[in-house]
Design a protein around this motif. Structure first.
Motif, short mmCIF file in Angstrom:
data_model
loop_
_atom_site.label_atom_id
_atom_site.label_comp_id
_atom_site.label_asym_id
_atom_site.label_seq_id
_atom_site.Cartn_x
_atom_site.Cartn_y
_atom_site.Cartn_z
N ALA A 6 1.09 -1.35 0.07
CA ALA A 6 0.20 0.14 -0.15
C ALA A 6 0.76 0.93 0.02
CB ALA A 6 -0.62 0.40 1.19
N ASP A 7 0.02 1.98 -0.12
CA ASP A 7 0.57 4.14 -0.99
C ASP A 7 0.15 4.55 0.94
OD1 ASP A 7 2.44 4.05 -3.23
OD2 ASP A 7 0.03 3.68 -3.68
N ARG A 8 -1.59 3.75 0.90
CA ARG A 8 -2.03 4.54 1.93
C ARG A 8 -2.69 3.59 2.83
NH1 ARG A 8 -5.83 8.44 1.18
NH2 ARG A 8 -6.52 7.88 -0.91
N GLN B 181 4.17 6.76 6.58
CA GLN B 181 4.29 7.39 8.50
C GLN B 181 3.88 6.14 9.58
OE1 GLN B 181 2.50 11.37 7.88
NE2 GLN B 181 3.79 11.59 6.27
N ALA B 182 3.21 5.40 9.01
CA ALA B 182 2.72 4.15 9.73
C ALA B 182 3.22 3.59 10.67
CB ALA B 182 1.10 3.54 9.04
N SER B 183 2.49 2.44 11.85
CA SER B 183 3.29 1.42 12.31
C SER B 183 2.50 0.83 12.85
CB SER B 183 3.76 2.30 13.98
OG SER B 183 2.95 2.10 13.98
N GLN C 179 0.00 1.16 15.99
CA GLN C 179 -1.00 2.40 15.32
C GLN C 179 -2.25 2.08 14.82
OE1 GLN C 179 -0.48 5.00 11.76
NE2 GLN C 179 -1.01 7.03 13.40
N ILE C 180 -1.73 0.87 13.58
CA ILE C 180 -2.98 0.70 12.76
C ILE C 180 -3.29 -0.85 13.89
CG2 ILE C 180 -3.64 -1.01 11.46
CD1 ILE C 180 -2.44 1.60 10.29
N GLY C 181 -2.61 -1.35 14.79
CA GLY C 181 -3.16 -2.35 16.08
C GLY C 181 -4.69 -1.30 16.79
N VAL C 182 -4.01 -0.34 17.43
CA VAL C 182 -4.51 0.51 18.03
C VAL C 182 -5.90 1.15 17.51
CG1 VAL C 182 -4.91 2.64 19.34
CG2 VAL C 182 -2.93 1.04 19.45
N TRP C 183 -5.75 1.08 16.45
CA TRP C 183 -7.01 1.67 15.03
C TRP C 183 -7.81 0.72 15.17
CZ3 TRP C 183 -5.64 5.63 10.72
CH2 TRP C 183 -4.32 6.55 11.46
N MET C 184 -7.59 -0.85 14.87
CA MET C 184 -8.32 -1.60 15.20
C MET C 184 -9.49 -2.10 16.09
SD MET C 184 -5.62 -4.63 13.62
CE MET C 184 -5.31 -4.88 11.78
N SER C 185 -9.13 -1.03 17.26
CA SER C 185 -10.64 -1.33 17.93
C SER C 185 -11.51 0.15 18.13
CB SER C 185 -9.55 -0.91 19.24
OG SER C 185 -8.83 -2.14 19.66
N GLY C 186 -11.30 0.86 16.99
CA GLY C 186 -11.80 1.83 16.72
C GLY C 186 -11.09 3.04 17.41
N LEU C 187 -10.32 3.53 17.60
CA LEU C 187 -9.19 4.45 18.47
C LEU C 187 -8.88 5.22 17.71
CD1 LEU C 187 -8.27 2.90 21.12
CD2 LEU C 187 -10.94 3.77 21.47
N TRP C 188 -9.39 6.27 17.17
CA TRP C 188 -8.42 6.99 16.25
C TRP C 188 -9.45 8.31 15.83
CZ3 TRP C 188 -11.46 3.22 13.69
CH2 TRP C 188 -12.65 3.49 12.67
N ASP C 189 -9.22 8.66 17.54
CA ASP C 189 -10.34 10.14 17.50
C ASP C 189 -9.35 11.43 17.11
OD1 ASP C 189 -11.80 8.61 19.14
OD2 ASP C 189 -10.91 8.95 20.92
N GLU C 190 -7.95 11.51 17.46
CA GLU C 190 -7.27 12.43 16.41
C GLU C 190 -6.72 12.14 15.22
OE1 GLU C 190 -4.29 13.58 19.45
OE2 GLU C 190 -5.34 13.77 21.11
N PRO D 285 -3.37 11.14 13.04
CA PRO D 285 -2.11 12.00 13.04
C PRO D 285 -1.72 12.90 11.99
CG PRO D 285 -3.21 9.57 12.14
CD PRO D 285 -3.83 10.60 12.25
N ALA D 286 -0.39 13.15 11.70
CA ALA D 286 0.72 14.06 10.88
C ALA D 286 0.03 13.16 9.86
CB ALA D 286 1.90 14.11 11.14
N GLY D 287 -0.26 13.81 8.27
CA GLY D 287 -0.13 12.95 7.18
C GLY D 287 -1.04 12.68 6.78
N ALA D 288 -1.87 12.34 7.07
CA ALA D 288 -3.10 11.63 7.16
C ALA D 288 -4.71 12.49 6.78
CB ALA D 288 -4.00 10.70 8.76
N GLU D 289 -4.97 11.84 5.29
CA GLU D 289 -6.79 12.83 5.93
C GLU D 289 -6.95 13.17 6.78
OE1 GLU D 289 -8.16 9.81 2.60
OE2 GLU D 289 -6.97 10.65 1.08
N ALA D 290 -7.68 14.32 6.40
CA ALA D 290 -8.96 14.69 7.36
C ALA D 290 -9.74 13.53 7.57
CB ALA D 290 -9.25 15.90 7.00
N ALA D 291 -10.92 12.95 9.03
CA ALA D 291 -11.09 12.23 8.97
C ALA D 291 -12.82 13.01 8.77
CB ALA D 291 -11.44 12.18 10.42
N ALA D 292 -13.85 12.17 7.80
CA ALA D 292 -14.29 12.16 7.60
C ALA D 292 -16.00 11.19 7.75
CB ALA D 292 -14.73 12.69 5.71
N CYS D 293 -15.78 10.88 9.24
CA CYS D 293 -16.43 9.58 9.92
C CYS D 293 -16.34 9.51 10.99
CB CYS D 293 -16.35 8.62 8.94
SG CYS D 293 -14.96 7.66 8.37
#
Length: 512
Positions: free
Chosen positions: A467-469, A486-488, A491-502, A504-512
Motif C-alpha cells: 500500500a501507499d496509504r 508514517q504508519a506503524s 498504531q494500526i493495531g490500536v486503530w483496529m479497536s476503533g480508536l482514531w479520535d485524533e 495523525p500528521a500526514g493523514a487525510e482529514a477524517a470524514a466519518c
C-alpha cells in the motif's frame, strides 16, 4: 516431547496418483506425541492430499499408516475421528443456512444434545480466546469467523492429532498469537498437531519439526527454529522468492470516491456502514486493515455492486455515479473485483477454468450471447501459463485445484483484464511464498501502469508491502488514511479497536 515414545503418527511410502498428477510419491512422515509438526510446500506440492489421506478422506495407492503404534487403513473421516484425528480444512465445510451450534453438532458423530453443544462452544471459545457466537447463522460470518468455527468444531472432539490446513490465512496478528497460545496448550496436554502453512515466520515460531514437500516428495526434515526464511524457501521452491521492488508510480486523477456511505446491515448479524469516506487515485494502492467482521464484507458488496442500495452520489467511479449500478455495469466501466471467498463466489466449483473465465471476462462472448469456447479455452490457458497455475489444463474443474492455485487463477483473471480499478480482498490467502511474491509483484505492476487498487487484507505485513496509504475498518467505520511511511504496526493495531479520535500528521482529514 519424548523422543523414545511410540510415534503418534507414522507414514511410510505413501503414494497417490491422480489422472493428471502424482500428488504424493513415497512420502515418509513421523509425528511424536505432543509435537507441533509443520508440513511445508508450495501450492500443488501434495500437502492437502497427504492430510486427507491421514484423515481418511482419500485412500492412498501405496504405503502404510500407523497411529499410536497400530497399523490403520482409514476408509472415512468418521473412522479417523473415532481414532482421535480431527482436521480443519483450508476450504470450510459448513452449512450456510444453519447456525454455528448446529454445524458443530452435526460434525459430532454421536454425543450430547444441541443445548449442551451450544454451552460447550461458549466455554471453548472463552477458554481459547476464539470469538464465536453459537446462535449466529453461518452465512452471516466472515471468512475469518468461519475459520474460528472450524477450529472450535475440531477441538470439540478432544483430538489426539489435530490437522490444521492454513489455519491463520485470514486471521489478524493478534488472533494468530492467541491461536498459538491455544495450540501450545494443546501440545502440552499431549495432543499432536500437524500444521500446514505458507507463513515461514509462523512455522519457525511455533513448530518443533518441519517436513518439506516438493512435487509430492519429501525434500527435507528440519528443525525450523534453526532455519532461516531463506533456507526454508530454498527447500520448498528451490530458490528464494524475488524481493518486491516497487517503483514510484505517477498518481493521476481520482478514480474512486466514496462519500459518507451509510448502509444498514442486511441481516441481524451484519455490520452497519457508518459514514464511510475514501478517495483513491490512479497509480495508487489503498490498503484496508481490520479484524474480520467489522464491515469489510459490507463495504466490498457496496463497491462491487453486489449490494446496490447505496445513496445516489455516494460512490463515484471517475465521473460516473455507480451507487446503484450492478456488477456488470461496473465491470464495463473498468472496475474488477476479487472476493475473499474463492469457491462459490470467485469461481464456480464444478465448472472448468475455461468456463470460469466467462464469469467476469467478455472476450469469448459473441453477439447475441453466443459463447466462443475456443477463445475461452485460450484465455484460460494464457492465464495458467502467465501465473504458473498448477492444473491439468483449462478443462480442469475449479474445485480440483489446490486453494493456492485457484487463488492465482482468480487473481490473474482480474489482473489480466487491465482494469482501471481493481478491488482485491485477501489477495494471497493460502498462497505459497513464491506465488504470493508473484501476485504482489503483479499488483504493483498494475499500479505502476496507472491502475487504482483497493486491497483488503488481514495480513499487515502484506499491506505494508503493497500500500501507499493505509486505513482501518472497525465497527463499520473507516479510519483516516495515513501514508505507509508514517504508519506503524502498533498504531494500526490500536486503530483496529476503533480508536482514531485524533488525526495523525500526514493523514487525510477524517470524514466519518
Amino acid at each position: 516431547m519424548n523422543s523414545v515414545a511410540t510415534p503418534r503418527l507414522e507414514l511410510a511410502g505413501i503414494s497417490k496418483q491422480y489422472p493428471a498428477v502424482r500428488a504424493n510419491d513415497g512420502v515418509h512422515l513421523t509425528v511424536a506425541p505432543g509435537e507441533i509438526h509443520a508440513v511445508l510446500g508450495e501450492n500443488g506440492a501434495g500437502k492437502s492430499t497427504l492430510m486427507k489421506i491421514i484423515y481418511g478422506a482419500v485412500q492412498p495407492d501405496a504405503g502404510q499408516m500407523h497411529f499410536n503404534g497400530q497399523r490403520v487403513a482409514l476408509q472415512s473421516p468418521a473412522q479417523a475421528r473415532a481414532l482421535g484425528i480431527s482436521m480443519v480444512y483450508q476450504h470450510f465445510s459448513l452449512f450456510d443456512t444453519l447456525t454455528v451450534a448446529e454445524n458443530v453438532w452435526l460434525g459430532l458423530d454421536r454425543g450430547p444434545k444441541l443445548p449442551e453443544v451450544t454451552q460447550r462452544i461458549t466455554e471453548l471459545a472463552a477458554s481459547y480466546g476464539l470469538a464465536v457466537e453459537p446462535q449466529r447463522p453461518v452465512h452471516t460470518l466472515s471468512v475469518g469467523e468461519r475459520q474460528r468455527v472450524e477450529i472450535v468444531r475440531a477441538l470439540m472432539t478432544k483430538p489426539q492429532l489435530l490437522i490444521l490446513d492454513e489455519p491463520t490465512s485470514v486471521l489478524t496478528p493478534q488472533a494468530v498469537e492467541q491461536l498459538f497460545v491455544t495450540l501450545r496448550r494443546l501440545a502440552e496436554q499431549g495432543c499432536s498437531i500437524l500444521y500446514i502453512s505458507h507463513k515461514l515466520d509462523e512455522i519457525r515460531a511455533l513448530c518443533q519439526r518441519c517436513t518439506v514437500l516438493r512435487g509430492g516428495r519429501v525434500t527435507g526434515v528440519v528443525d525450523p527454529r534453526e532455519e532461516s526464511n531463506a533456507s526454508l524457501s530454498r527447500l520448498m521452491i528451490g530458490a528464494e522468492p524475488p524481493a518486491l521492488q516497487p517503483r514510484a508510480a505517477t498518481q493521476g486523477e481520482t478514480v474512486l470516491r466514496v462519500q459518507q456511505l451509510c448502509l444498514p446491515r442486511q441481516d441481524p448479524f451484519g455490520t452497519d456502514l457508518q459514514g464511510v469516506t475514501l478517495q483513491l487515485r490512479a497509480g495508487e494502492v489503498l490498503g484496508i486493515a481490520g479484524v474480520s467482521g467489522n464491515g469489510q464484507q459490507e463495504l466490498m458488496a457496496a463497491l462491487s455492486g453486489e449490494d446496490p442500495r447505496a445513496a445516489p452520489g455516494s460512490i463515484t467511479l471517475g465521473s460516473t455515479d455507480i451507487a446503484r449500478a450492478g456488477p456488470r455495469q461496473r465491470r464495463a466501466l473498468g472496475l474488477h473485483f476479487v472476493p475473499e471467498e474463492r469457491l462459490g463466489r470467485g469461481a464456480v466449483p464444478t465448472l472448468s477454468l475455461a468456463q470460469n473465465t466467462l464469469l467476469t471476462r467478455t472476450e469469448a462472448v459473441g453477439r447475441g450471447g453466443w459463447l466462443r469456447n475456443g477463445q475461452a479455452q485460450r484465455l484460460a490457458e494464457s492465464l495458467i501459463a502467465r501465473f504458473g497455475v498448477r492444473t491439468g489444463g483449462a478443462g480442469a474443474a475449479a474445485k480440483s485445484l489446490s486453494g493456492g492455485n485457484l487463488q492465482k487463477f482468480i487473481v490473474g483473471r482480474e489482473i489480466d483484464a487491465k482494469p482501471k480499478l481493481l478491488i482485491v480482498s485477501q489477495p494471497t490467502w493460502g498462497v505459497d511464498v513464491g506465488a504470493a511474491a508473484q501476485i504482489r509483484g503483479e499488483l504493483l505492476a498494475l499500479r505502476e501502469a496507472g491502475c487504482a487498487l483497493l486491497v483488503v487484507s488481514e495480513e499487515l505485513d502484506e499491506l505494508f508491502q503493497l500500500a501507499d496509504r493505509l486505513c482501518v475498518m472497525a465497527q463499520g467505520r473507516l479510519s483516516p488514511a495515513v501514508p505507509v511511511a508514517q504508519a506503524s504496526v502498533a498504531q494500526i493495531g490500536v486503530w483496529m479497536s476503533g480508536l482514531w479520535d485524533e488525526t495523525p500528521a500526514g493523514a487525510e482529514a477524517a470524514a466519518c
